[in-house]
Motif scaffolding. Structure first.
Motif: not given
Length: 348
Positions: A3-8, A134-154
């Motif tokens: 099956x063709x793979x996707x990013x998901x 002060x204003x929240x004007x931007x940011x980044x939410x990075x999904x990095x499978x295999x890099x962090x333990x399940x349900x954890x984040x930095x």
């Protein structure tokens, strides 16, 4: 044929990330201040500077994270306060140099995006920005499978503020006889949590849901108390009062952080018992058998901000702080110093 793979299939859900942007936009809109241009979603956050009332504007920046305090949020599965910590650790560093915070960006990295978790985190960031004005004007939410333990984040952040060059608070005018006014912390803030976890979970074998009589609440509730944001308090102090130096008390404690802002020819005389120390610090010291010197260089011990002021201005400073609902104490003074660096602080 395979099956063709996707990013998901690899663990990254682009559609989920895109859908979250709309929720984050709603949070960011509540933090808008004059100068914000556009909305979150572009390649960069835009902010128009108004420097009409400044002779020589200077930008002040700071970046920081929440550290291992995040581990407590994971244990509690409670994520709506660590964003406040993140903003506080950045904007307080900007504010003690006399700058007014302008805008903030955050970076959240996780193994798998959990919608509710991310919304809680960013809501906390938004609340922190509103407190700091002060204003929240931007940011980044990075999904990095295999890099962090399940349900954890930095979580990390970046703040920018502005101050007129002539109004930078750099400690250069501090002199012998100036008094140290300490402003109360809300608790541990966001430093020393590796030692906290060593004491509470490795030595005492406690759970975050354990009710600790000495604290009057559960351990997790105490440890997740958000860092106090002092930027508006500092702006109030700078209006008409002779503030010669300001120190944000983070890792390194009262001594090391205050020494960072005073002239090399000066030292500190600190008065034991001159301020209220919240119960969490005594609890940790006793349970861990931690020496006083170690406590003072790891934790804030109840003082989150130190202002260095002339003796003649002390009462006015205390009155201003009281008017802004801050607890404050005269905790010491600036003294002459001619010895080694190790002897720049004396306790009485």
């Amino acid at each position: 044929m395979d099956k063709p793979l996707t990013y998901s299939d690899a663990g990254v859900d682009i559609d989920k990330a895109d859908a979250l942007v709309n929720d984050i936009k709603d949070i960011a809109r509540k933090t808008r201040v004059p100068g914000v241009m556009g909305e979150i979603g572009g390649f960069g956050g835009l902010f128009s500077l108004n420097v009409a009332n400044m002779e020589s504007p200077v930008l002040v920046s700071s970046t920081d994270g929440v550290g291992t305090k995040l581990k407590i949020a994971f244990m509690m599965d409670k994520h709506d306060t660590v964003g406040i910590d993140l903003v506080a650790m950045c904007v307080n560093d900007v504010a003690v140099q006399g700058a007014k915070p302008l805008f903030f960006l955050d970076y959240l990295a996780t193994g798998r995006i959990r919608d509710e978790q991310v919304k809680q985190i960013v809501a906390g960031v938004g609340q922190g920005c509103q407190e700091a004005r002060c204003a929240l004007i931007g940011g980044e939410t990075a999904e990095m499978p295999g890099f962090y333990a399940d349900n954890e984040y930095d979580l990390a952040g970046f703040a920018v503020g502005i101050v007129d060059n002539s109004k930078i608070v750099d400690g250069s005018e501090i002199q012998v006889g100036d008094q140290l006014v300490g402003v109360a912390a809300s608790g541990l803030h966001s430093n020393g949590f590796s030692l906290v976890r060593k004491i509470c979970f490795d030595r005492l074998k406690l759970d975050v849901h354990t009710h600790v009589p000495a604290l009057g609440r559960t351990l997790g509730e105490e440890l997740l108390t958000p860092t106090r944001i002092y930027s508006e308090t500092i702006q109030s102090l700078l209006r008409g009062l002779p503030i010669r130096g300001l120190a944000h008390i983070t890792g390194g404690g009262i001594v090391n952080n205050t020494l960072r802002i005073i002239p090399r020819s000066c030292g500190l005389r600190l008065r034991r018992g001159s301020w209220e120390i919240p119960p969490i610090f005594g609890f940790l010291q006793e349970a861990g058998g931690v020496a006083e010197k170690e406590m003072m260089r790891v934790f804030n011990n109840g003082i989150g901000l130190v202002a260095v002021v002339p003796e003649t201005a002390v009462q006015d400073v205390l009155a201003r702080l009281s008017a802004t609902k801050e607890k404050a104490f005269v905790i010491g003074e600036i003294v002459e110093h001619k010895g080694s660096d190790d002897e720049r602080c004396r306790w009485e």
